[in-house]
Scaffold this active site. Structure first.
Site, PDB file in Angstrom:
ATOM      1  N   ARG A 178      38.790  26.523  37.742  1.00 20.43           N
ATOM      2  CA  ARG A 178      39.937  26.565  38.656  1.00 20.43           C
ATOM      3  C   ARG A 178      40.414  25.138  38.904  1.00 20.43           C
ATOM      4  NH1 ARG A 178      40.895  31.557  40.775  1.00 20.43           N
ATOM      5  NH2 ARG A 178      39.137  32.984  41.023  1.00 20.43           N
ATOM      6  N   GLY A 219      46.489  33.315  35.561  1.00 22.70           N
ATOM      7  CA  GLY A 219      47.118  34.076  36.632  1.00 22.70           C
ATOM      8  C   GLY A 219      48.223  33.278  37.320  1.00 22.70           C
ATOM      9  N   ASP A 251      43.787  41.062  39.454  1.00 24.42           N
ATOM     10  CA  ASP A 251      44.577  41.349  40.662  1.00 24.42           C
ATOM     11  C   ASP A 251      45.923  42.008  40.362  1.00 24.42           C
ATOM     12  OD1 ASP A 251      42.588  40.306  42.221  1.00 24.42           O
ATOM     13  OD2 ASP A 251      43.481  38.322  42.373  1.00 24.42           O
ATOM     14  N   GLN A 263      33.145  43.571  39.209  1.00 25.17           N
ATOM     15  CA  GLN A 263      34.472  44.079  38.828  1.00 25.17           C
ATOM     16  C   GLN A 263      35.127  43.259  37.724  1.00 25.17           C
ATOM     17  OE1 GLN A 263      36.642  45.225  42.806  1.00 25.17           O
ATOM     18  NE2 GLN A 263      34.945  43.868  43.270  1.00 25.17           N
TER      19      GLN A 263
HETATM   20  O1  F6P Z   1      40.911  36.563  39.903  1.00 27.57           O
HETATM   21  C1  F6P Z   1      41.299  36.866  41.205  1.00 27.57           C
HETATM   22  C2  F6P Z   1      40.095  37.178  42.014  1.00 27.57           C
HETATM   23  O2  F6P Z   1      39.408  38.143  41.328  1.00 27.57           O
HETATM   24  C3  F6P Z   1      40.328  37.619  43.457  1.00 27.57           C
HETATM   25  O3  F6P Z   1      40.571  38.971  43.639  1.00 27.57           O
HETATM   26  C4  F6P Z   1      39.075  37.141  44.132  1.00 27.57           C
HETATM   27  O4  F6P Z   1      39.265  36.921  45.478  1.00 27.57           O
HETATM   28  C5  F6P Z   1      38.803  35.879  43.427  1.00 27.57           C
HETATM   29  O5  F6P Z   1      39.289  36.036  42.118  1.00 27.57           O
HETATM   30  C6  F6P Z   1      37.371  35.453  43.450  1.00 27.57           C
HETATM   31  O6  F6P Z   1      37.125  34.566  42.407  1.00 27.57           O
HETATM   32  P1  F6P Z   1      36.026  33.430  42.345  1.00 27.57           P
HETATM   33  O7  F6P Z   1      34.884  33.877  43.196  1.00 27.57           O
HETATM   34  O8  F6P Z   1      35.678  33.355  40.903  1.00 27.57           O
HETATM   35  O9  F6P Z   1      36.661  32.197  42.834  1.00 27.57           O
END
Ligand code: F6P
Length: 352
Positions: free
Chosen positions: A73, A110, A135, A277
């Site tokens: 990210r 995304g 999402d 998920q």
């Molecule tokens: O990709 C989106 C998502 O799945 C959201 O629904 C969720 O809140 C988030 O990613 C959590 O992602 P991570 O824990 O990898 O930062």
């Protein structure tokens, strides 16, 4: 032709299938192709970490979850922050792209990823993107890949919980992914036969949840399954500006369980499947979707049509300019057909 590919943001099922789709299309049509896998999303483009890839490396990954390129990210809002060398991440990416003499970069991601892809595109980087997220909240496409697989996983959880909830006469609150958009919860809730679906788009009334449980108990069905999105809020919570909400690190599901436990004698349990998920293999529908998107993205590159996202509109794969996609999102419209049909089925959204 020298092409880079990267996968960015939270992962989802189908990333490998989509990469394979792009690679097969390009290797099949571009005789002088040099394809580079950029490591860990934008981080690889920022730091100049990539490797040349051969067609055979895309074999056998159609059904594999995760991403062979890795991901990370890199929030859009940090892209212009100056580092100690007085430069920023966006500039580093643009410079690396030019230095390496890439002809284009294929970006799978995304909403946040699309904002950065758009900024790259506005600064001379040839970009083609693919809509990735469980999402399903990317504007300009009816569906994003990963969504079908995540719904399938979430429905599997709801299915499994059903029998044990019935045996013990319990209320199960199942907290599903989706902070701003409730698509996974809506679709999985319908597929998994939830009595109640609570979404970020529809603030709910705790009393309405209690009334439904009591109604079911009185009618002899002494168990209830509630699918709640992680971003769902009560009407009271929604009335407080986001920055002023003090939830003490609690989640939507845990807050609801606490409330229900205070009012019910019945056992109330919380289940949070979390990254389950997003894990595992893509569904056949996602594999087909990713393969089609990959082929279409490859075709855009061959035709040198850049600054666009491949998308599903109706039954067709089309492409949409990044100008139309970046900075927008697609939440569940509160009067959409599927939601109204769910209401007709007797599913409550906690607003009655
Ligand atoms: O990709 C989106 C998502 O799945 C959201 O629904 C969720 O809140 C988030 O990613 C959590 O992602 P991570 O824990 O990898 O930062």
């Amino acid at each position: 032709m020298k092409i880079g590919m990267l996968t960015s943001g939270g992962d989802c099922q189908g990333l490998n299938a989509a990469l394979r789709g792009v690679a097969k299309t390009l290797f099949g049509a571009v005789p002088d192709l040099e394809l580079y896998g950029i490591q860990d999303g934008y981080r690889g483009l920022i730091e100049g970490i990539w490797r040349k890839m051969e067609l055979r490396e895309f074999s056998g990954i159609l059904r594999e979850g995760g991403t062979i390129l890795g991901t990370s990210r890199q929030p859009f809002k940090t892209m212009r922050d100056l580092n100690k060398d007085n430069t920023d991440k966006l500039t580093m990416m643009i410079n690396n792209y030019k230095k390496e003499k890439f002809d284009a970069v294929v970006i799978l991601g995304g909403n946040g990823t699309h904002k950065t892809a758009h900024a790259l595109s506005q600064n001379g980087v040839n970009v083609v993107t693919l809509p990735k997220t469980i999402d399903n909240d990317i504007y300009g496409t009816d569906y994003s890949f990963g969504f079908d697989s995540a719904v399938s996983k979430a429905a599997e959880v709801l299915d499994a919980v059903n029998s044990t909830a019935a045996s013990h006469g319990r209320v199960f609150v199942v907290e599903l992914m989706g902070n701003k958009a409730g698509w996974v919860t809506l679709y999985a809730g319908i597929a998994g036969g939830a009595e109640m679906i609570l979404l970020p788009e529809i603030p709910y009334d705790t009393m309405s949840v209690l009334r439904l449980i009591e109604k079911r108990n009185k009618s002899g069905r002494n168990f209830s399954i509630i699918a709640i999105a992680e971003g769902a809020l009560t009407k009271e919570e929604a009335a407080i500006p986001k920055k002023e909400r003090k939830n003490g690190g609690s989640t939507s599901g845990s807050r609801l369980v606490k409330e229900l436990t205070e009012h019910l004698e019945q056992d109330v349990r919380l289940l949070v499947p979390g990254h389950f998920q997003r894990g595992g293999d893509p569904t056949p529908a996602d594999r087909i979707f990713c393969s089609r998107l990959g082929a279409a993205a490859g075709e855009l590159i061959i035709k040198k049509k850049f600054g666009r996202m491949v998308a599903l509109q109706g039954k067709s794969i089309v492409s949409v300019p990044l100008d139309e996609v970046a900075g927008k999102s697609k939440t569940v419209p509160i009067d959409c057909e599927v939601l109204n049909q769910a209401r007709l089925l007797g599913i409550s959204f906690g607003d009655d």
